[in-house]
Write an enzyme that holds these catalytic residues in place. Sequence first.
Site, mmCIF file in Angstrom:
data_model
loop_
_atom_site.group_PDB
_atom_site.id
_atom_site.type_symbol
_atom_site.label_atom_id
_atom_site.label_comp_id
_atom_site.label_asym_id
_atom_site.label_seq_id
_atom_site.Cartn_x
_atom_site.Cartn_y
_atom_site.Cartn_z
ATOM 1 N N HIS A 91 0.838 -1.204 0.000
ATOM 2 C CA HIS A 91 0.000 0.000 0.000
ATOM 3 C C HIS A 91 0.865 1.243 0.000
ATOM 4 O O HIS A 91 1.917 1.294 0.640
ATOM 5 C CB HIS A 91 -0.970 0.010 1.188
ATOM 6 N N ASP A 93 -0.480 4.260 0.872
ATOM 7 C CA ASP A 93 -1.010 5.212 1.847
ATOM 8 C C ASP A 93 -0.348 5.028 3.207
ATOM 9 O O ASP A 93 0.187 3.959 3.538
ATOM 10 C CB ASP A 93 -2.527 5.079 1.971
ATOM 11 N N ASP A 124 6.350 1.416 7.095
ATOM 12 C CA ASP A 124 4.998 0.910 6.810
ATOM 13 C C ASP A 124 4.324 1.763 5.741
ATOM 14 O O ASP A 124 3.587 2.689 6.049
ATOM 15 C CB ASP A 124 4.175 0.925 8.098
ATOM 16 N N GLU A 158 -5.273 1.075 2.545
ATOM 17 C CA GLU A 158 -5.044 -0.034 3.479
ATOM 18 C C GLU A 158 -5.118 0.441 4.913
ATOM 19 O O GLU A 158 -5.624 -0.267 5.777
ATOM 20 C CB GLU A 158 -3.663 -0.652 3.217
ATOM 21 N N GLU A 159 -4.648 1.647 5.173
ATOM 22 C CA GLU A 159 -4.627 2.168 6.532
ATOM 23 C C GLU A 159 -5.988 2.705 6.972
ATOM 24 O O GLU A 159 -6.192 2.966 8.158
ATOM 25 C CB GLU A 159 -3.577 3.279 6.667
ATOM 26 N N GLU A 187 4.169 -6.064 4.388
ATOM 27 C CA GLU A 187 3.914 -5.482 5.705
ATOM 28 C C GLU A 187 5.124 -5.677 6.628
ATOM 29 O O GLU A 187 5.808 -6.702 6.547
ATOM 30 C CB GLU A 187 2.677 -6.122 6.348
#
EC number: 3.5.1.18
Length: 406
Positions: A91, A93, A124, A158-159, A187
Amino acid sequence: MFKSFKGLPDLPYAVAPIEQAQYQSAIVELVQELIRRPSVTPVDAGCSELLAERLEAVGFATEYFNKAEVTNLWAKRGESLEQPSVVFSGHTDVVPPGQNARWDTEPFVPTIKDGMIFGRGASDMKGSLAAMIVAVEAFVKRHPKHKGSIGFMLTSDEEGDAVDGTKHIVSSLQQRGEVIDYAIVGEPTTEKRLGDSIRIGRRGSINGKITIRGKQGHVGYPEQLSNPIHNSSKLIHKLATKRWDMPSRYFPSTSFQLVKVHSGSGAMNVTPASLEMLFNFRYSPRNSFEKITGYVEKKAKKYGLDAEFSWEHEAEPYITRRGKLRKTVQKVIQQESQIKTKLTTGGGISDGRYIKQLATQVIELGPCNKTIHQANECVSISELNRLCHMYYRLLEELLVKVVDKN
């Protein structure tokens, strides 16, 4: 300008970590460029476009499955996902820097200090994205006619709610009849030393809300009121102390956590008319959404509560059993880091829950998670260098050695 894959030397087909300064430079530059883009969910801030350009340069076809405000990139090398297919997922974001968070540097100005890159998203998971891209560039350069296919599945959701991102990509690919053999999610799974822990699955997640109604009244006349706070105490105690199930080899026992309680009239001499509780269950495959919600509602009724329930089934548990991908990841980590990796399903939830609907096997492997979602988030440059080499080695094990055996 970034160094393109054409200017990079071949990665050695060996177990030693990548040492070439050119590769490390390429990774560091790409991570910094991604951090400079303030891609707070669901904003992508041009990250996907940047990565798409890099992938197109090495023969990937790219397309977008955007939905609402979310940017979703799907890239693949080849006309179709020929078997075996290896897909990297991640991701773009990030979570907000935090209004009162004490950053020593600007969150979206990448800073290098003491061998670390600081910035929101460093670990992350923009560091993983850079490692993946450079690994694939090097792999394609060395093995342009590799067997199978390689894909990338990237989202900017995703977040956040995570409903218009990977979930939407997977649904779109399912309608086409696409099948993925191996999915590698970037991740941050490492605890202390790169590769010491990988995710082979995730627990299920249930969000719940209970509104308990009582009777408002004066605190001096308890016989004339019904205090929903007092009334809820038995239920809270039962849910918090109950042993929901026994732990298994890879899954801990199901757990209950109360996350928010709200009530009150604003006056110290008046009891509330209602109480609202928000809570979450993280559950193992030994339990289910139906069993847990049924039990809670049954107990509320037993304790005589006038209650209204609202449920959200956020994720079902899943696990990747022992197979080609899991064994290969373990093998590569053992060779690269000389450690035996821990197989876990801990932590929060990830987009792996959606990818598992399409992919036969899903493994999460990424950098250290010690500073994720915190002020001064950072990632080790040497760790990203070694992570890149692990991704590269995985591609060779999955897509080259198969050719050699035939």
